[in-house]
Design a protein around this motif. Structure first.
Motif, short mmCIF file in Angstrom:
data_model
loop_
_atom_site.label_atom_id
_atom_site.label_comp_id
_atom_site.label_asym_id
_atom_site.label_seq_id
_atom_site.Cartn_x
_atom_site.Cartn_y
_atom_site.Cartn_z
N GLY A 70 -36.18 -2.92 19.40
CA GLY A 70 -35.35 -1.75 19.14
C GLY A 70 -34.40 -2.01 17.99
O GLY A 70 -34.80 -2.46 16.92
N TYR A 71 -33.11 -1.81 18.24
CA TYR A 71 -32.09 -1.84 17.19
C TYR A 71 -31.93 -3.22 16.56
O TYR A 71 -31.83 -4.22 17.25
N SER A 72 -31.92 -3.24 15.24
CA SER A 72 -31.60 -4.45 14.47
C SER A 72 -30.94 -3.99 13.18
O SER A 72 -31.37 -3.01 12.56
N ARG A 73 -29.89 -4.70 12.74
CA ARG A 73 -29.22 -4.28 11.51
C ARG A 73 -29.13 -5.41 10.48
O ARG A 73 -28.42 -5.31 9.48
N ASP A 74 -29.84 -6.51 10.71
CA ASP A 74 -29.78 -7.66 9.81
C ASP A 74 -31.17 -7.98 9.28
O ASP A 74 -32.12 -8.10 10.06
N THR A 75 -31.29 -8.12 7.97
CA THR A 75 -32.61 -8.33 7.37
C THR A 75 -33.24 -9.66 7.79
O THR A 75 -34.42 -9.71 8.11
N SER A 76 -32.46 -10.73 7.80
CA SER A 76 -33.02 -12.03 8.16
C SER A 76 -33.44 -12.05 9.62
O SER A 76 -34.47 -12.66 9.98
N PHE A 77 -32.69 -11.36 10.47
CA PHE A 77 -33.05 -11.28 11.89
C PHE A 77 -34.38 -10.53 12.03
O PHE A 77 -35.28 -10.97 12.75
#
Length: 319
Positions: free
Chosen positions: A86-93
């Motif tokens: 679902g939600y993610s806001r970090d590119t590396s993550f």
């Protein structure tokens, strides 16, 4: 009753809240009720969702995600039937999530990835724009099941949706990107039943051994509720995972059961929230937390109260 499902294990990489229901808190219990084993990695750990006046917490880094996954892998327990994100806001993550999915798919080629591409809604992104190309080029092509809202589908395809035909074309474009099941969880399209309904649409391609395919497209009219709920999208993706598992070649039935679960949970929640808030008072975010535990029976065996309409069914070598 669900012995076949008991062997199914889901890796769910989503947010977590101490109080309330969002992300993994919204997905884990319903999946467990339906017999799935759920391994949760919390992309964030917050005191509560960000719709409250105050919230505190921590964000998991890509390095910390790798550490957790390495521990699972070292114990040789990294075999999964489903992955849910679902939600993610970090590119590396997000890039690390992609690497994990690829590795797990090598270990189990029949693994099903269910992706809720959380990018924004109502014409505004609430994640950094630099995540969009990662979703388009790396995440969506890995997904078997995709659950965008209208705005997210438009972002991913670069096409606007103004009519039902537009929506069908956008779902076809999303199929071309990889997923064989696409559900537009909400749209701004007018319902023939009036302004009190939202329109959701779905499309499923079923590949056959002889190289041909069957396509089915459906629409559902969903009653609107005059309140803002958080965690419903996470619940939707989890329930679609569960009910497509039970009905792998019947998107109509899977969506009817998914939406009906949503209907029962939301109805119970708004009834409770209005009762606690009192006449004439607007319920608070705390009062509007999903009544998940109280809805256990409806999650297990939902009475179908919303029926899908089949828009088209086609058999072709290329759907």
């Amino acid at each position: 009753m669900r012995t076949a499902v008991m062997e199914c294990r889901v890796l769910s990489i989503q947010s977590h809240v101490v109080r309330g229901y969002v992300g993994n808190k919204s997905a884990t219990f319903p999946l467990q009720v339906l017999g799935f084993e759920v391994d949760s990695i919390n992309s964030v750990q917050f005191s509560n969702h960000t719709g409250y006046a105050h919230w505190k917490g921590q964000v998991l880094t890509a390095e910390e995600l790798n550490v957790l996954y390495d521990g699972i892998k070292l114990n040789n327990v990294n075999h999964y039937d489903y992955i849910l994100t679902g939600y993610s806001r970090d590119t590396s993550f997000l890039e690390t999530v992609v690497d994990i999915i690829k590795e797990l798919k090598k270990a189990n080629p029949s693994l099903v990835y269910v992706c809720d591409p959380v990018l924004g809604d109502h014409g505004a992104m609430y994640v950094p724009e630099k995540l969009l190309p990662i979703y388009k080029n790396k995440v969506v092509p890995l997904a078997e099941i995709l659950t965008p809202n209208q705005f997210e589908a438009e972002l991913l395809t670069g096409k606007n949706i103004s009519t039902e035909d537009d929506a069908i074309k956008v779902m076809d474009l999303l199929h071309e990107m990889g997923p064989e099941t696409v559900v537009l969880t909400s749209t701004d399209l007018p319902s023939k039943r009036g302004d009190q309904f939202l329109v959701a649409l779905g499309s499923q391609i079923i590949r056959k051994p002889d190289g041909t395919s069957t396509c089915q497209k459906i629409s559902l009219d969903i009653p609107k509720v005059d309140a803002v709920f958080v965690g419903t999208g996470d619940l939707f993706a989890a329930m679609l995972l569960a009910w497509t598992h039970h009905h792998p070649n019947d998107l109509k039935t899977a969506c009817e059961k998914t939406i009906s679960v949503m209907h029962h949970v939301i109805k119970r929640t708004i009834t409770y929230a209005n009762g606690v808030a009192g006449p004439g008072n607007k319920p608070s975010p705390a009062q509007l937390e999903l009544r998940m535990i109280q809805s256990k029976a409806d999650i297990e065996n939902p009475a179908v109260v919303i029926e899908a309409k089949v828009l088209q069914t086609s058999m072709d070598k290329k759907c």
